[in-house]
Design a protein around this motif. Structure first.
Motif, PDB file in Angstrom:
ATOM      1  N   LYS A 154      56.753  78.287  20.558  1.00  0.00           N
ATOM      2  CA  LYS A 154      56.437  78.471  19.141  1.00  0.00           C
ATOM      3  C   LYS A 154      57.599  78.024  18.261  1.00  0.00           C
ATOM      4  CE  LYS A 154      53.018  81.907  20.178  1.00  0.00           C
ATOM      5  NZ  LYS A 154      52.648  83.297  20.421  1.00  0.00           N
ATOM      6  N   ASN A 155      57.298  77.907  16.977  1.00  0.00           N
ATOM      7  CA  ASN A 155      58.294  77.453  15.992  1.00  0.00           C
ATOM      8  C   ASN A 155      58.751  76.023  16.290  1.00  0.00           C
ATOM      9  OD1 ASN A 155      59.843  77.983  13.653  1.00  0.00           O
ATOM     10  ND2 ASN A 155      61.660  78.301  14.893  1.00  0.00           N
ATOM     11  N   MET A 156      57.806  75.143  16.590  1.00  0.00           N
ATOM     12  CA  MET A 156      58.122  73.835  17.166  1.00  0.00           C
ATOM     13  C   MET A 156      58.272  72.711  16.138  1.00  0.00           C
ATOM     14  SD  MET A 156      58.570  74.284  20.377  1.00  0.00           S
ATOM     15  CE  MET A 156      58.191  72.848  21.407  1.00  0.00           C
ATOM     16  N   SER A 157      58.433  73.047  14.885  1.00  0.00           N
ATOM     17  CA  SER A 157      58.675  72.021  13.873  1.00  0.00           C
ATOM     18  C   SER A 157      59.919  71.219  14.260  1.00  0.00           C
ATOM     19  CB  SER A 157      58.877  72.685  12.510  1.00  0.00           C
ATOM     20  OG  SER A 157      59.173  71.705  11.563  1.00  0.00           O
ATOM     21  N   THR A 158      59.801  69.915  14.319  1.00  0.00           N
ATOM     22  CA  THR A 158      60.810  68.913  14.735  1.00  0.00           C
ATOM     23  C   THR A 158      61.078  68.928  16.248  1.00  0.00           C
ATOM     24  OG1 THR A 158      62.891  70.157  14.517  1.00  0.00           O
ATOM     25  CG2 THR A 158      62.010  69.129  12.496  1.00  0.00           C
ATOM     26  N   HIS A 159      60.383  69.754  17.010  1.00  0.00           N
ATOM     27  CA  HIS A 159      60.637  69.867  18.452  1.00  0.00           C
ATOM     28  C   HIS A 159      59.379  69.565  19.271  1.00  0.00           C
ATOM     29  CE1 HIS A 159      64.312  71.819  17.224  1.00  0.00           C
ATOM     30  NE2 HIS A 159      63.627  72.765  16.613  1.00  0.00           N
ATOM     31  N   ASN A 160      59.587  69.353  20.562  1.00  0.00           N
ATOM     32  CA  ASN A 160      58.479  69.368  21.518  1.00  0.00           C
ATOM     33  C   ASN A 160      59.004  69.903  22.842  1.00  0.00           C
ATOM     34  OD1 ASN A 160      59.800  67.215  22.805  1.00  0.00           O
ATOM     35  ND2 ASN A 160      57.894  66.101  23.160  1.00  0.00           N
ATOM     36  N   THR A 161      58.114  70.022  23.818  1.00  0.00           N
ATOM     37  CA  THR A 161      58.514  70.439  25.161  1.00  0.00           C
ATOM     38  C   THR A 161      57.932  69.459  26.158  1.00  0.00           C
ATOM     39  OG1 THR A 161      58.284  72.122  26.894  1.00  0.00           O
ATOM     40  CG2 THR A 161      56.608  72.142  25.148  1.00  0.00           C
ATOM     41  N   LYS A 162      58.801  68.991  27.046  1.00  0.00           N
ATOM     42  CA  LYS A 162      58.370  68.046  28.073  1.00  0.00           C
ATOM     43  C   LYS A 162      59.017  68.448  29.389  1.00  0.00           C
ATOM     44  CE  LYS A 162      58.531  63.221  29.409  1.00  0.00           C
ATOM     45  NZ  LYS A 162      59.395  62.043  29.435  1.00  0.00           N
ATOM     46  N   SER A 163      58.215  68.612  30.417  1.00  0.00           N
ATOM     47  CA  SER A 163      58.783  68.971  31.718  1.00  0.00           C
ATOM     48  C   SER A 163      59.581  67.797  32.257  1.00  0.00           C
ATOM     49  CB  SER A 163      57.661  69.348  32.687  1.00  0.00           C
ATOM     50  OG  SER A 163      56.780  68.260  32.884  1.00  0.00           O
ATOM     51  N   ILE A 164      60.723  68.093  32.882  1.00  0.00           N
ATOM     52  CA  ILE A 164      61.501  67.033  33.525  1.00  0.00           C
ATOM     53  C   ILE A 164      61.712  67.323  35.009  1.00  0.00           C
ATOM     54  CG2 ILE A 164      62.608  65.955  31.542  1.00  0.00           C
ATOM     55  CD1 ILE A 164      64.959  67.806  31.815  1.00  0.00           C
ATOM     56  N   GLU A 165      61.393  68.540  35.439  1.00  0.00           N
ATOM     57  CA  GLU A 165      61.422  68.855  36.878  1.00  0.00           C
ATOM     58  C   GLU A 165      60.472  70.018  37.110  1.00  0.00           C
ATOM     59  OE1 GLU A 165      63.296  67.270  39.315  1.00  0.00           O
ATOM     60  OE2 GLU A 165      62.287  68.525  40.797  1.00  0.00           O
ATOM     61  N   VAL A 166      59.518  69.838  38.006  1.00  0.00           N
ATOM     62  CA  VAL A 166      58.577  70.914  38.328  1.00  0.00           C
ATOM     63  C   VAL A 166      58.498  71.036  39.842  1.00  0.00           C
ATOM     64  CG1 VAL A 166      57.222  70.515  36.214  1.00  0.00           C
ATOM     65  CG2 VAL A 166      56.490  69.472  38.372  1.00  0.00           C
ATOM     66  N   PRO A 167      58.090  72.217  40.346  1.00  0.00           N
ATOM     67  CA  PRO A 167      57.948  72.378  41.799  1.00  0.00           C
ATOM     68  C   PRO A 167      56.878  71.426  42.343  1.00  0.00           C
ATOM     69  CG  PRO A 167      57.837  74.507  40.675  1.00  0.00           C
ATOM     70  CD  PRO A 167      57.776  73.461  39.617  1.00  0.00           C
ATOM     71  N   GLN A 168      56.984  71.144  43.635  1.00  0.00           N
ATOM     72  CA  GLN A 168      56.007  70.280  44.290  1.00  0.00           C
ATOM     73  C   GLN A 168      54.595  70.858  44.117  1.00  0.00           C
ATOM     74  OE1 GLN A 168      56.894  69.537  48.410  1.00  0.00           O
ATOM     75  NE2 GLN A 168      55.890  67.555  48.355  1.00  0.00           N
ATOM     76  N   GLY A 169      53.661  70.003  43.705  1.00  0.00           N
ATOM     77  CA  GLY A 169      52.276  70.433  43.536  1.00  0.00           C
ATOM     78  C   GLY A 169      51.964  70.957  42.145  1.00  0.00           C
ATOM     79  N   ALA A 170      52.990  71.091  41.293  1.00  0.00           N
ATOM     80  CA  ALA A 170      52.767  71.592  39.933  1.00  0.00           C
ATOM     81  C   ALA A 170      52.559  70.421  38.975  1.00  0.00           C
ATOM     82  CB  ALA A 170      53.947  72.440  39.479  1.00  0.00           C
ATOM     83  N   GLN A 171      51.872  70.702  37.892  1.00  0.00           N
ATOM     84  CA  GLN A 171      51.580  69.679  36.885  1.00  0.00           C
ATOM     85  C   GLN A 171      52.765  69.505  35.933  1.00  0.00           C
ATOM     86  OE1 GLN A 171      48.792  67.839  36.208  1.00  0.00           O
ATOM     87  NE2 GLN A 171      47.442  68.645  37.793  1.00  0.00           N
ATOM     88  N   GLN A 172      53.033  68.251  35.572  1.00  0.00           N
ATOM     89  CA  GLN A 172      53.979  67.985  34.486  1.00  0.00           C
ATOM     90  C   GLN A 172      53.283  68.254  33.154  1.00  0.00           C
ATOM     91  OE1 GLN A 172      57.187  66.721  34.846  1.00  0.00           O
ATOM     92  NE2 GLN A 172      57.205  66.068  36.982  1.00  0.00           N
ATOM     93  N   TRP A 173      54.058  68.430  32.089  1.00  0.00           N
ATOM     94  CA  TRP A 173      53.449  68.573  30.758  1.00  0.00           C
ATOM     95  C   TRP A 173      54.290  67.842  29.721  1.00  0.00           C
ATOM     96  CZ3 TRP A 173      56.102  72.845  32.903  1.00  0.00           C
ATOM     97  CH2 TRP A 173      57.237  73.261  32.194  1.00  0.00           C
ATOM     98  N   GLU A 174      53.664  67.499  28.619  1.00  0.00           N
ATOM     99  CA  GLU A 174      54.392  66.964  27.465  1.00  0.00           C
ATOM    100  C   GLU A 174      53.652  67.363  26.199  1.00  0.00           C
ATOM    101  OE1 GLU A 174      55.442  62.824  27.506  1.00  0.00           O
ATOM    102  OE2 GLU A 174      56.559  63.006  25.626  1.00  0.00           O
ATOM    103  N   GLY A 175      54.257  68.225  25.428  1.00  0.00           N
ATOM    104  CA  GLY A 175      53.663  68.664  24.163  1.00  0.00           C
ATOM    105  C   GLY A 175      53.985  67.665  23.061  1.00  0.00           C
ATOM    106  N   LYS A 176      53.185  67.703  22.027  1.00  0.00           N
ATOM    107  CA  LYS A 176      53.408  66.805  20.885  1.00  0.00           C
ATOM    108  C   LYS A 176      54.504  67.347  19.982  1.00  0.00           C
ATOM    109  CE  LYS A 176      48.782  64.858  20.606  1.00  0.00           C
ATOM    110  NZ  LYS A 176      47.429  65.227  20.159  1.00  0.00           N
ATOM    111  N   LEU A 177      55.196  66.425  19.321  1.00  0.00           N
ATOM    112  CA  LEU A 177      56.221  66.792  18.351  1.00  0.00           C
ATOM    113  C   LEU A 177      55.593  67.649  17.248  1.00  0.00           C
ATOM    114  CD1 LEU A 177      59.260  66.048  17.984  1.00  0.00           C
ATOM    115  CD2 LEU A 177      58.501  64.324  16.357  1.00  0.00           C
ATOM    116  N   ASN A 178      56.321  68.662  16.816  1.00  0.00           N
ATOM    117  CA  ASN A 178      55.916  69.532  15.694  1.00  0.00           C
ATOM    118  C   ASN A 178      54.764  70.474  16.013  1.00  0.00           C
ATOM    119  OD1 ASN A 178      57.785  68.342  13.860  1.00  0.00           O
ATOM    120  ND2 ASN A 178      56.367  66.634  13.603  1.00  0.00           N
ATOM    121  N   GLU A 179      54.349  70.548  17.270  1.00  0.00           N
ATOM    122  CA  GLU A 179      53.190  71.392  17.579  1.00  0.00           C
ATOM    123  C   GLU A 179      53.532  72.474  18.598  1.00  0.00           C
ATOM    124  OE1 GLU A 179      49.652  69.308  18.714  1.00  0.00           O
ATOM    125  OE2 GLU A 179      49.675  68.075  16.892  1.00  0.00           O
TER     126      GLU A 179
END
Ligand SMILES: [Cu+2]
Length: 142
Positions: free
Chosen positions: A56-81
């Motif tokens: 939350k509070n993601m104005s000017t930010h995003n979240t993107k996975s750069i390392e996940v356990p084997q078998g887990a999904q990567q993610w990439e959130g949009k900027l400001n959301e």
């Protein structure tokens, strides 16, 4: 009477099971994610498999996975959301804010208890941000 008692017990059990899939909130600060672990001095949250992680509070930010356990999904959130992801696979997840990663806006989510199965992979990562998190986590799991 016994049936009624059992019914109430079942309802209570169902309610507690529903509540056990929790939500963990991460709040973006200016150049970091909160909460910060006071011992490791990194952004760190703990969760259980099946929990939802919400940024939350993601104005000017995003979240993107750069390392996940084997078998887990990567993610990439949009900027400001604001963003959320459900994490089912135990282990350590490392993520960054893409615009501010170089300023250290990186965080770790530990899913499950005990030493993460992918700690060796994190320490062997070619990404220096991931490797730095591995060094910090080594204090928790010597
Ligand atoms: Cu950011």
């Amino acid at each position: 009477m016994k049936m009624i008692k059992f019914g109430i017990f079942s309802l209570a059990l169902a309610a507690s099971m529903a509540a056990s899939a929790g939500e963990v909130t991460i709040i973006a600060g200016p150049r970091n994610f909160d909460p910060i672990d006071p011992d490791l001095n990194i952004s760190l949250v703990k969760a259980q498999p099946g929990d939802t992680i919400a940024w939350k509070n993601m104005s000017t930010h995003n979240t993107k996975s750069i390392e996940v356990p084997q078998g887990a999904q990567q993610w990439e959130g949009k900027l400001n959301e604001d963003f959320h992801v459900k994490l089912d696979v135990p282990g350590a997840y490392v993520y960054e804010c893409v615009p501010h990663a170089s300023m250290g806006m990186v965080g770790v989510i530990l899913v499950g208890d005990g030493k993460p199965a992918n700690l060796d992979a994190i320490n062997a990562s070619s990404n220096p941000l991931v490797k730095r998190m591995g060094k910090k986590l080594a204090k928790l799991f010597p």
